[in-house]
Scaffold this motif. Structure first.
Motif, PDB file in Angstrom:
ATOM      1  N   ALA A   1       0.774  -1.141   0.055  1.00 56.71           N
ATOM      2  CA  ALA A   1       0.006   0.210  -0.056  1.00 56.71           C
ATOM      3  C   ALA A   1       0.864   1.363   0.141  1.00 56.71           C
ATOM      4  O   ALA A   1       0.549   2.109  -0.667  1.00 56.71           O
ATOM      5  CB  ALA A   1      -1.065  -0.079   1.094  1.00 56.71           C
ATOM      6  N   PHE A   2       1.880   1.215   0.790  1.00 51.52           N
ATOM      7  CA  PHE A   2       2.480   2.525   1.164  1.00 51.52           C
ATOM      8  C   PHE A   2       3.425   2.609  -0.445  1.00 51.52           C
ATOM      9  O   PHE A   2       3.386   3.972  -0.860  1.00 51.52           O
ATOM     10  CB  PHE A   2       3.786   2.395   2.030  1.00 51.52           C
ATOM     11  CG  PHE A   2       4.687   3.482   2.232  1.00 51.52           C
ATOM     12  CD1 PHE A   2       4.174   4.662   2.771  1.00 51.52           C
ATOM     13  CD2 PHE A   2       5.920   3.323   2.103  1.00 51.52           C
ATOM     14  CE1 PHE A   2       5.018   5.778   2.870  1.00 51.52           C
ATOM     15  CE2 PHE A   2       6.594   4.488   2.163  1.00 51.52           C
ATOM     16  CZ  PHE A   2       6.234   5.612   2.623  1.00 51.52           C
ATOM     17  N   THR A   3       4.300   1.806  -0.826  1.00 56.11           N
ATOM     18  CA  THR A   3       4.863   1.784  -2.161  1.00 56.11           C
ATOM     19  C   THR A   3       3.819   2.049  -3.407  1.00 56.11           C
ATOM     20  O   THR A   3       4.233   2.873  -4.248  1.00 56.11           O
ATOM     21  CB  THR A   3       5.850   0.678  -2.357  1.00 56.11           C
ATOM     22  OG1 THR A   3       5.020  -0.651  -2.295  1.00 56.11           O
ATOM     23  CG2 THR A   3       6.974   0.774  -1.462  1.00 56.11           C
ATOM     24  N   TYR A   4       2.942   1.458  -3.277  1.00 53.69           N
ATOM     25  CA  TYR A   4       1.885   2.022  -4.251  1.00 53.69           C
ATOM     26  C   TYR A   4       1.480   3.380  -4.230  1.00 53.69           C
ATOM     27  O   TYR A   4       1.355   4.236  -5.322  1.00 53.69           O
ATOM     28  CB  TYR A   4       0.507   1.198  -4.372  1.00 53.69           C
ATOM     29  CG  TYR A   4      -0.510   1.412  -5.152  1.00 53.69           C
ATOM     30  CD1 TYR A   4      -0.726   0.887  -6.494  1.00 53.69           C
ATOM     31  CD2 TYR A   4      -1.689   2.161  -4.872  1.00 53.69           C
ATOM     32  CE1 TYR A   4      -1.754   1.381  -7.318  1.00 53.69           C
ATOM     33  CE2 TYR A   4      -2.695   2.541  -5.676  1.00 53.69           C
ATOM     34  CZ  TYR A   4      -2.605   1.810  -6.933  1.00 53.69           C
ATOM     35  OH  TYR A   4      -3.589   2.278  -7.824  1.00 53.69           O
ATOM     36  N   ALA A   5       1.236   3.953  -3.183  1.00 54.06           N
ATOM     37  CA  ALA A   5       0.829   5.345  -3.066  1.00 54.06           C
ATOM     38  C   ALA A   5       1.968   6.075  -3.391  1.00 54.06           C
ATOM     39  O   ALA A   5       1.724   7.276  -3.935  1.00 54.06           O
ATOM     40  CB  ALA A   5       0.492   5.602  -1.463  1.00 54.06           C
ATOM     41  N   LEU A   6       3.138   5.922  -3.121  1.00 55.58           N
ATOM     42  CA  LEU A   6       4.029   6.743  -3.637  1.00 55.58           C
ATOM     43  C   LEU A   6       4.262   6.711  -5.248  1.00 55.58           C
ATOM     44  O   LEU A   6       4.824   7.809  -5.792  1.00 55.58           O
ATOM     45  CB  LEU A   6       5.554   6.277  -3.055  1.00 55.58           C
ATOM     46  CG  LEU A   6       5.967   6.583  -1.607  1.00 55.58           C
ATOM     47  CD1 LEU A   6       7.292   5.569  -1.251  1.00 55.58           C
ATOM     48  CD2 LEU A   6       6.205   8.035  -1.327  1.00 55.58           C
ATOM     49  N   ASN A   7       4.151   5.502  -5.835  1.00 59.38           N
ATOM     50  CA  ASN A   7       4.074   5.509  -7.040  1.00 59.38           C
ATOM     51  C   ASN A   7       2.929   6.358  -7.773  1.00 59.38           C
ATOM     52  O   ASN A   7       3.165   6.961  -8.698  1.00 59.38           O
ATOM     53  CB  ASN A   7       3.677   3.947  -7.488  1.00 59.38           C
ATOM     54  CG  ASN A   7       3.310   3.790  -8.806  1.00 59.38           C
ATOM     55  OD1 ASN A   7       4.040   4.032  -9.924  1.00 59.38           O
ATOM     56  ND2 ASN A   7       1.930   3.645  -9.069  1.00 59.38           N
ATOM     57  N   GLN A   8       1.703   6.169  -7.184  1.00 53.64           N
ATOM     58  CA  GLN A   8       0.605   7.084  -7.669  1.00 53.64           C
ATOM     59  C   GLN A   8       1.002   8.735  -7.610  1.00 53.64           C
ATOM     60  O   GLN A   8       0.511   9.252  -8.385  1.00 53.64           O
ATOM     61  CB  GLN A   8      -0.744   6.885  -7.117  1.00 53.64           C
ATOM     62  CG  GLN A   8      -1.243   5.203  -7.408  1.00 53.64           C
ATOM     63  CD  GLN A   8      -1.290   5.019  -9.031  1.00 53.64           C
ATOM     64  OE1 GLN A   8      -0.443   5.706  -9.798  1.00 53.64           O
ATOM     65  NE2 GLN A   8      -2.365   4.219  -9.173  1.00 53.64           N
ATOM     66  N   ILE A   9       1.537   9.066  -6.470  1.00 50.43           N
ATOM     67  CA  ILE A   9       1.824  10.264  -6.253  1.00 50.43           C
ATOM     68  C   ILE A   9       2.945  10.892  -7.410  1.00 50.43           C
ATOM     69  O   ILE A   9       2.853  11.838  -7.916  1.00 50.43           O
ATOM     70  CB  ILE A   9       2.447  10.458  -4.924  1.00 50.43           C
ATOM     71  CG1 ILE A   9       1.427  10.407  -3.962  1.00 50.43           C
ATOM     72  CG2 ILE A   9       3.311  12.289  -5.182  1.00 50.43           C
ATOM     73  CD1 ILE A   9       0.242  11.409  -3.769  1.00 50.43           C
ATOM     74  N   MET A  10       3.868  10.028  -7.720  1.00 48.26           N
ATOM     75  CA  MET A  10       4.802  10.299  -8.785  1.00 48.26           C
ATOM     76  C   MET A  10       4.113  10.148 -10.321  1.00 48.26           C
ATOM     77  O   MET A  10       4.515  10.933 -10.934  1.00 48.26           O
ATOM     78  CB  MET A  10       5.990   9.024  -8.825  1.00 48.26           C
ATOM     79  CG  MET A  10       6.854   9.278  -7.497  1.00 48.26           C
ATOM     80  SD  MET A  10       8.392   8.224  -7.597  1.00 48.26           S
ATOM     81  CE  MET A  10       9.314   8.894  -9.088  1.00 48.26           C
ATOM     82  N   THR A  11       3.165   9.302 -10.323  1.00 44.04           N
ATOM     83  CA  THR A  11       2.367   9.546 -11.514  1.00 44.04           C
ATOM     84  C   THR A  11       1.787  10.749 -11.859  1.00 44.04           C
ATOM     85  O   THR A  11       1.775  11.464 -12.915  1.00 44.04           O
ATOM     86  CB  THR A  11       1.228   8.361 -11.405  1.00 44.04           C
ATOM     87  OG1 THR A  11       1.797   7.167 -11.437  1.00 44.04           O
ATOM     88  CG2 THR A  11       0.301   8.615 -12.844  1.00 44.04           C
ATOM     89  N   ARG A  12       1.144  11.447 -10.683  1.00 44.31           N
ATOM     90  CA  ARG A  12       0.655  12.712 -10.846  1.00 44.31           C
ATOM     91  C   ARG A  12       1.830  13.699 -11.044  1.00 44.31           C
ATOM     92  O   ARG A  12       1.422  14.756 -11.853  1.00 44.31           O
ATOM     93  CB  ARG A  12       0.135  13.190  -9.259  1.00 44.31           C
ATOM     94  CG  ARG A  12      -0.668  14.501  -9.377  1.00 44.31           C
ATOM     95  CD  ARG A  12      -1.926  14.308 -10.192  1.00 44.31           C
ATOM     96  NE  ARG A  12      -2.638  15.822  -9.978  1.00 44.31           N
ATOM     97  CZ  ARG A  12      -3.493  16.384 -10.885  1.00 44.31           C
ATOM     98  NH1 ARG A  12      -3.580  15.796 -11.992  1.00 44.31           N
ATOM     99  NH2 ARG A  12      -4.166  17.477 -10.558  1.00 44.31           N
ATOM    100  N   LYS A  13       2.892  13.610 -10.632  1.00 42.01           N
ATOM    101  CA  LYS A  13       3.979  14.574 -10.986  1.00 42.01           C
ATOM    102  C   LYS A  13       4.485  14.292 -12.213  1.00 42.01           C
ATOM    103  O   LYS A  13       4.624  15.435 -12.889  1.00 42.01           O
ATOM    104  CB  LYS A  13       5.138  14.285 -10.131  1.00 42.01           C
ATOM    105  CG  LYS A  13       5.086  14.756  -8.621  1.00 42.01           C
ATOM    106  CD  LYS A  13       5.450  16.232  -8.567  1.00 42.01           C
ATOM    107  CE  LYS A  13       5.904  16.650  -6.980  1.00 42.01           C
ATOM    108  NZ  LYS A  13       6.142  18.201  -6.917  1.00 42.01           N
ATOM    109  N   LEU A  14       4.702  12.994 -12.883  1.00 39.41           N
ATOM    110  CA  LEU A  14       5.083  13.125 -14.140  1.00 39.41           C
ATOM    111  C   LEU A  14       4.100  13.104 -15.304  1.00 39.41           C
ATOM    112  O   LEU A  14       4.436  13.093 -16.361  1.00 39.41           O
ATOM    113  CB  LEU A  14       5.743  11.549 -14.009  1.00 39.41           C
ATOM    114  CG  LEU A  14       6.829  11.290 -13.458  1.00 39.41           C
ATOM    115  CD1 LEU A  14       7.250   9.774 -13.347  1.00 39.41           C
ATOM    116  CD2 LEU A  14       8.086  11.831 -13.756  1.00 39.41           C
ATOM    117  N   GLY A  15       2.725  12.595 -14.702  1.00 38.20           N
ATOM    118  CA  GLY A  15       1.718  12.897 -15.790  1.00 38.20           C
ATOM    119  C   GLY A  15       1.634  14.288 -16.602  1.00 38.20           C
ATOM    120  O   GLY A  15       0.922  14.050 -17.868  1.00 38.20           O
ATOM    121  N   VAL A  16       2.197  15.165 -16.351  1.00 41.31           N
ATOM    122  CA  VAL A  16       2.070  16.267 -16.863  1.00 41.31           C
ATOM    123  C   VAL A  16       2.757  16.440 -18.348  1.00 41.31           C
ATOM    124  O   VAL A  16       2.257  16.736 -19.264  1.00 41.31           O
ATOM    125  CB  VAL A  16       2.650  17.707 -16.081  1.00 41.31           C
ATOM    126  CG1 VAL A  16       2.790  18.892 -17.077  1.00 41.31           C
ATOM    127  CG2 VAL A  16       1.979  17.915 -14.898  1.00 41.31           C
TER     128      VAL A  16
END
Length: 325
Positions: A166-181
């Motif tokens: 759960a924790f590593t998945y959460a970090l991944n999705q936060i990075m997706t938001r950063k990189l998604g631009v």
């Protein structure tokens, strides 16, 4: 100048629901195969097939040029995080019921809401923060800290694997938001599938002959370390289906967190909880114990409260008059 992140809440919600449904199918299929194949072989076959589907999506979204990135290191970190998340969760699946593992994993949206504050600068009020704490109370109940370890279906370490996921998945999705631009959803999916392939090949080179699995009676370790075998003819349909499903998961979740605020999208991942209970009952004849039911209701309740609170705030902002300066 970098463009601000997109915020299309409705589309983001639809994509995350589709992605979570695909995840529930994926988890059910992997649990079915966990008794006969090593985890890294399943991951390799799923990702090798999935990347082909993802590359088709790349062609549809703009061609090979969209695979270029100015931030390869961040994409690598993101890929490794999702690999850790997936493998931790799948290892738990080999030892505990599907609904239990899924319910524990649903600390992820709570982690996402918390991490969106320092990393994305999103605002989380006291009411929503209180709901997050209630959700974490549900996670603690499902861990059953008062129970003797001999009465649990798995070791404490195995019970913590979905929380690590759960924790590593959460970090991944936060990075997706950063990189998604600057990255398309299909490109993000290709990067993840490629990371899975490289990691699973590494596992094969080190442990593919099964020598490290000899003498272990731990279901999770055996799933991780047993020898590779050629898939049975009847399993190929399931494996190809998992590959296509992996491409759908990667695309939908990447698109969801590109298009909407993480704290808005994350609560809708709770759809996966009733789906896990359903598949566990239908396929494996499993039903959660009372502690898991209690945790599920606390997490669902906190997630629904967060959603309703956000909707209420959005309506208030929409009705507020514009100020003159």
């Amino acid at each position: 100048m970098t463009a601000p992140p997109q915020n299309h809440a409705t589309l983001g919600i639809l994509f995350v629901i589709a992605g979570v449904f695909a995840i529930s199918i994926n988890d059910m299929l992997i649990k079915q195969l966990s008794g006969g194949y090593p985890l890294h072989e399943i991951v390799f076959l799923r990702s090798a097939i999935g990347i082909l589907f993802s590359l088709v999506m790349v062609r549809m979204e703009g061609g090979w040029r969209i695979l270029k990135t100015r931030r390869p290191f961040l994409h690598l970190i993101r890929g490794l995080l999702i690999v850790i998340a997936n493998m931790s969760f799948f290892l738990a699946l080999a030892a505990i019921p599907l609904a239990d593992a899924t319910a524990l994993f649903f600390a992820a949206p709570l982690f996402i809401t918390l991490l969106s504050i320092p990393i994305l600068g999103e605002k989380v009020g006291i009411m929503r923060m209180s709901a997050v704490l209630v959700g974490f109370a549900g996670v603690v109940i499902m861990q059953r800290p008062w129970a003797d370890s001999g009465t649990l279906e798995a070791t404490r370490v195995v019970l913590l694997l979905p929380v690590l996921a759960a924790f590593t998945y959460a970090l991944n999705q936060i990075m997706t938001r950063k990189l998604g631009v600057e990255s398309k959803a299909s490109a993000l999916s290709v990067y993840i599938q490629a990371t899975f392939i490289v990691v699973s090949i590494g596992f094969y080179l080190v442990a593919g002959d099964g020598r490290f699995a000899q003498g272990t009676d731990n279901a999770s370790l055996e799933f991780l370390l047993r020898a590779w075998v050629w898939p049975a003819p009847g399993d190929w349909g399931v494996i190809v289906g998992m590959g296509a499903n992996a491409a759908i998961i990667g695309y939908c979740l990447s698109q969801a967190y590109r298009m909407a605020d993480a704290a808005t999208v994350a609560p809708f991942e709770y759809v996966g909880l009733p789906l896990a209970v359903f598949w566990g009952w239908l396929i494996f004849a499993e039903l959660p114990v009372w502690e898991v039911w209690a945790g599920i209701f606390l997490i669902l309740g906190s997630g629904l409260f967060v959603f309703l609170r956000e909707r209420q705030k959005a309506r208030v902002v929409a009705r507020a008059p514009l100020k003159r300066h």
